[in-house]
Design an enzyme around this catalytic site. Structure first.
Site, PDB file in Angstrom:
ATOM      1  N   LYS A   1       6.911 -10.613  -0.223  1.00 28.83           N
ATOM      2  CA  LYS A   1       6.095 -11.546  -1.009  1.00 28.83           C
ATOM      3  C   LYS A   1       6.854 -12.866  -1.229  1.00 28.83           C
ATOM      4  O   LYS A   1       6.233 -13.930  -1.334  1.00 28.83           O
ATOM      5  CB  LYS A   1       5.669 -10.900  -2.326  1.00 28.83           C
TER       6      LYS A   1
ATOM      7  N   TYR B   1       9.549  -4.729  -0.537  1.00 26.89           N
ATOM      8  CA  TYR B   1       8.185  -5.251  -0.746  1.00 26.89           C
ATOM      9  C   TYR B   1       8.264  -6.631  -1.384  1.00 26.89           C
ATOM     10  O   TYR B   1       7.572  -7.574  -0.953  1.00 26.89           O
ATOM     11  CB  TYR B   1       7.414  -4.279  -1.647  1.00 26.89           C
TER      12      TYR B   1
ATOM     13  N   SER C   1       0.393 -13.055  -2.845  1.00 24.14           N
ATOM     14  CA  SER C   1       1.785 -12.850  -3.205  1.00 24.14           C
ATOM     15  C   SER C   1       1.861 -11.766  -4.286  1.00 24.14           C
ATOM     16  O   SER C   1       0.973 -10.907  -4.377  1.00 24.14           O
ATOM     17  CB  SER C   1       2.381 -14.181  -3.681  1.00 24.14           C
ATOM     18  N   SER C   2       2.877 -11.823  -5.118  1.00 28.79           N
ATOM     19  CA  SER C   2       3.022 -10.819  -6.178  1.00 28.79           C
ATOM     20  C   SER C   2       4.003 -11.305  -7.233  1.00 28.79           C
ATOM     21  O   SER C   2       4.928 -12.082  -6.930  1.00 28.79           O
ATOM     22  CB  SER C   2       3.548  -9.511  -5.585  1.00 28.79           C
TER      23      SER C   2
HETATM   24  P1  NAD Z   1      -4.991  -1.520  -1.804  1.00 26.39           P
HETATM   25  O1  NAD Z   1      -3.988  -0.569  -1.290  1.00 26.39           O
HETATM   26  O2  NAD Z   1      -6.139  -1.030  -2.604  1.00 26.39           O
HETATM   27  O3  NAD Z   1      -5.615  -2.390  -0.609  1.00 26.39           O
HETATM   28  C1  NAD Z   1      -4.846  -2.838   0.468  1.00 26.39           C
HETATM   29  C2  NAD Z   1      -5.761  -3.187   1.622  1.00 26.39           C
HETATM   30  O4  NAD Z   1      -4.966  -3.569   2.745  1.00 26.39           O
HETATM   31  C3  NAD Z   1      -6.624  -2.002   2.051  1.00 26.39           C
HETATM   32  O5  NAD Z   1      -7.928  -2.434   2.323  1.00 26.39           O
HETATM   33  C4  NAD Z   1      -5.943  -1.529   3.324  1.00 26.39           C
HETATM   34  O6  NAD Z   1      -6.818  -0.901   4.237  1.00 26.39           O
HETATM   35  C5  NAD Z   1      -5.409  -2.847   3.880  1.00 26.39           C
HETATM   36  N1  NAD Z   1      -4.331  -2.579   4.824  1.00 26.39           N
HETATM   37  C6  NAD Z   1      -3.120  -2.032   4.553  1.00 26.39           C
HETATM   38  N2  NAD Z   1      -2.435  -1.851   5.693  1.00 26.39           N
HETATM   39  C7  NAD Z   1      -3.227  -2.295   6.716  1.00 26.39           C
HETATM   40  C8  NAD Z   1      -3.086  -2.343   8.118  1.00 26.39           C
HETATM   41  N3  NAD Z   1      -2.001  -1.885   8.761  1.00 26.39           N
HETATM   42  N4  NAD Z   1      -4.118  -2.839   8.847  1.00 26.39           N
HETATM   43  C9  NAD Z   1      -5.233  -3.289   8.250  1.00 26.39           C
HETATM   44  N5  NAD Z   1      -5.434  -3.245   6.913  1.00 26.39           N
HETATM   45  C10 NAD Z   1      -4.444  -2.750   6.162  1.00 26.39           C
HETATM   46  O7  NAD Z   1      -4.143  -2.576  -2.619  1.00 26.39           O
HETATM   47  P2  NAD Z   1      -4.539  -3.897  -3.435  1.00 26.39           P
HETATM   48  O8  NAD Z   1      -3.927  -3.763  -4.753  1.00 26.39           O
HETATM   49  O9  NAD Z   1      -5.983  -4.205  -3.331  1.00 26.39           O
HETATM   50  O10 NAD Z   1      -3.668  -4.963  -2.618  1.00 26.39           O
HETATM   51  C11 NAD Z   1      -4.187  -6.150  -2.060  1.00 26.39           C
HETATM   52  C12 NAD Z   1      -3.094  -7.184  -1.983  1.00 26.39           C
HETATM   53  O11 NAD Z   1      -2.650  -7.500  -3.301  1.00 26.39           O
HETATM   54  C13 NAD Z   1      -1.833  -6.730  -1.237  1.00 26.39           C
HETATM   55  O12 NAD Z   1      -1.341  -7.789  -0.442  1.00 26.39           O
HETATM   56  C14 NAD Z   1      -0.860  -6.404  -2.349  1.00 26.39           C
HETATM   57  O13 NAD Z   1       0.479  -6.530  -1.930  1.00 26.39           O
HETATM   58  C15 NAD Z   1      -1.245  -7.444  -3.372  1.00 26.39           C
HETATM   59  N6  NAD Z   1      -0.839  -7.135  -4.745  1.00 26.39           N
HETATM   60  C16 NAD Z   1      -1.289  -6.003  -5.363  1.00 26.39           C
HETATM   61  C17 NAD Z   1      -0.865  -5.743  -6.660  1.00 26.39           C
HETATM   62  C18 NAD Z   1      -1.325  -4.508  -7.416  1.00 26.39           C
HETATM   63  O14 NAD Z   1      -0.788  -4.234  -8.486  1.00 26.39           O
HETATM   64  N7  NAD Z   1      -2.274  -3.741  -6.918  1.00 26.39           N
HETATM   65  C19 NAD Z   1      -0.006  -6.618  -7.308  1.00 26.39           C
HETATM   66  C20 NAD Z   1       0.429  -7.761  -6.654  1.00 26.39           C
HETATM   67  C21 NAD Z   1      -0.001  -8.009  -5.364  1.00 26.39           C
END
Ligand code: NAD
Length: 248
Positions: free
Chosen positions: A159, A155, A141-142
Site C-alpha cells: 500500500k 501488505y 491504499s490503506s
Molecule cells: P475483499 O477481500 O472483500 O475483496 C477483495 C476483492 O479483490 C475481491 O472481490 C476479490 O475477488 C478481489 N481479488 C483478490 N485477489 C484477486 C485476484 N488474484 N484476481 C482478481 N481479483 C482478486 O476485501 P475488501 O475489504 O473489499 O478490499 C478491497 C480493497 O480495499 C483492497 O485493495 C484492500 O487492500 C483495501 N482495504 C481494505 C481494508 C479493510 O479493512 N477491509 C482496509 C484498507 C484497505
C-alpha cells in the site's frame, strides 16, 4: 447528488466488499459499470443483476490479477467494451496477509505485490489508450501504509507502493487531464477484515478510531464516487484518508 450519467467505469474486485459497494454506488450515480471479478462469477452476476434491476447498465469481466498478464487480459476485455474511452478506473482488488516477519514466505510476498501493486500498475499502462481528458484513476491504499496496525508489514509495503504510484502517475498523466488519487480506508467490515467478527477484534479496531463504529463498504464507496466526480476536479496525486479518524 453526484451525476455520473454518460460515464463508463471499471471496478476491479467488484464481486464483494468495497468493490461491490463502489460498483453499486457508481451505477446509482448514473455510470455504466464494468464489474470485474476473479473467480466469484455468481457474486459478480448478482452485482450486475442488481444494477440492471435498478435501471442501470453493467456487465461483468473475469481475470485473475495474480497472474503475470492478468491485468493485460482484463484491459483487453475492457477495451472491447468501452472502445476508446474509459472515464473511471477504480483499482480496488487486493489481498492481505497477516504474518510476522518470521512467518511471511517468499510466495506470500510475491503474491501480495502481484495483486496489490503489479496488477494496478499494468492495468493503468494497458488502459492508457482509453483514458482521456477528464478520466480519473482511483487506487485503494490503506491506513497501514502510514501507521502500524497488526502484523501486516508486507501488505503495508504494497500500500506504500500504491501511494507512491499515485504521485508518479498523477505527475505523468496530469498533462493529459487525467486525475489520479487513492482512498486509504482503516478497518472496514468486509471478508478481508474477518478479525472484526469477534468482540475482541471489533474492540481492537474501534480503539484505534475517533468514530466508534466499524466502517461499512459504502463509507469507502461514497468517497470513491466523490473522487471520481467533477466535485474532486482539482484533486490529483492525493491519498485521501477515509478511516473514521484512525490512529490520529
Ligand atoms: P475483499 O477481500 O472483500 O475483496 C477483495 C476483492 O479483490 C475481491 O472481490 C476479490 O475477488 C478481489 N481479488 C483478490 N485477489 C484477486 C485476484 N488474484 N484476481 C482478481 N481479483 C482478486 O476485501 P475488501 O475489504 O473489499 O478490499 C478491497 C480493497 O480495499 C483492497 O485493495 C484492500 O487492500 C483495501 N482495504 C481494505 C481494508 C479493510 O479493512 N477491509 C482496509 C484498507 C484497505
Amino acid at each position: 447528488m453526484t451525476n455520473l450519467t454518460g460515464k463508463t467505469a471499471l471496478v476491479t474486485g467488484a464481486s464483494r466488499g468495497i468493490g461491490r459497494a463502489a460498483a453499486l454506488a457508481l451505477a446509482k450515480a448514473g455510470a455504466q459499470v464494468i464489474v470485474h471479478y476473479g473467480n466469484a462469477q455468481k457474486e459478480a452476476d448478482a452485482v450486475v443483476k442488481e444494477i440492471i434491476a435498478a435501471g442501470g447498465r453493467a456487465q461483468k469481466v473475469a481475470a485473475d490479477l495474480g497472474k503475470p498478464h492478468g491485468a493485460h487480459e482484463l484491459a483487453r476485455q475492457v477495451r472491447d467494451i468501452v472502445g476508446d474511452r474509459l472515464d473511471i478506473l477504480i483499482a480496488n482488488a487486493g489481498i492481505s496477509k497477516a504474518a510476522s516477519i518470521e512467518e511471511l514466505t517468499v510466495d506470500d510476498f510475491d503474491q501480495l505485490f502481484a495483486v496489490n501493486v503489479r496488477a494496478p500498475y499494468f492495468l493503468v499502462q494497458q488502459l492508457l489508450p482509453t483514458l482521456c481528458k477528464g478520466s480519473t484513476i482511483i487506487f485503494t491504499s490503506s491506513l497501514v501504509a502510514r501507521a502500524v496496525a497488526g502484523s501486516l508489514s508486507a501488505y503495508a509495503a504494497t500500500k506504500g507502493a500504491v501511494d507512491t504510484l499515485v504521485k508518479h502517475f498523477a505527475a505523468a498523466l496530469g498533462e493529459r487531464g487525467i486525475r489520479v488519487n487513492a482512498v486509504a480506508p482503516g478497518v472496514v467490515d468486509t471478508d478481508m477484515s474477518n478479525f472484526t467478527k469477534t468482540e475482541e477484534g471489533r474492540d481492537r479496531a474501534l480503539s484505534m478510531q475517533a468514530l466508534k463504529r466499524l466502517a461499512t463498504p459504502e463509507d469507502i464507496a461514497d468517497a470513491m464516487v466523490f473522487l471520481a466526480s467533477d466535485k474532486a476536479r482539482w484533486m490529483t496525486g492525493e491519498t485521501m484518508r477515509v478511516d473514521g479518524g484512525s490512529k490520529l
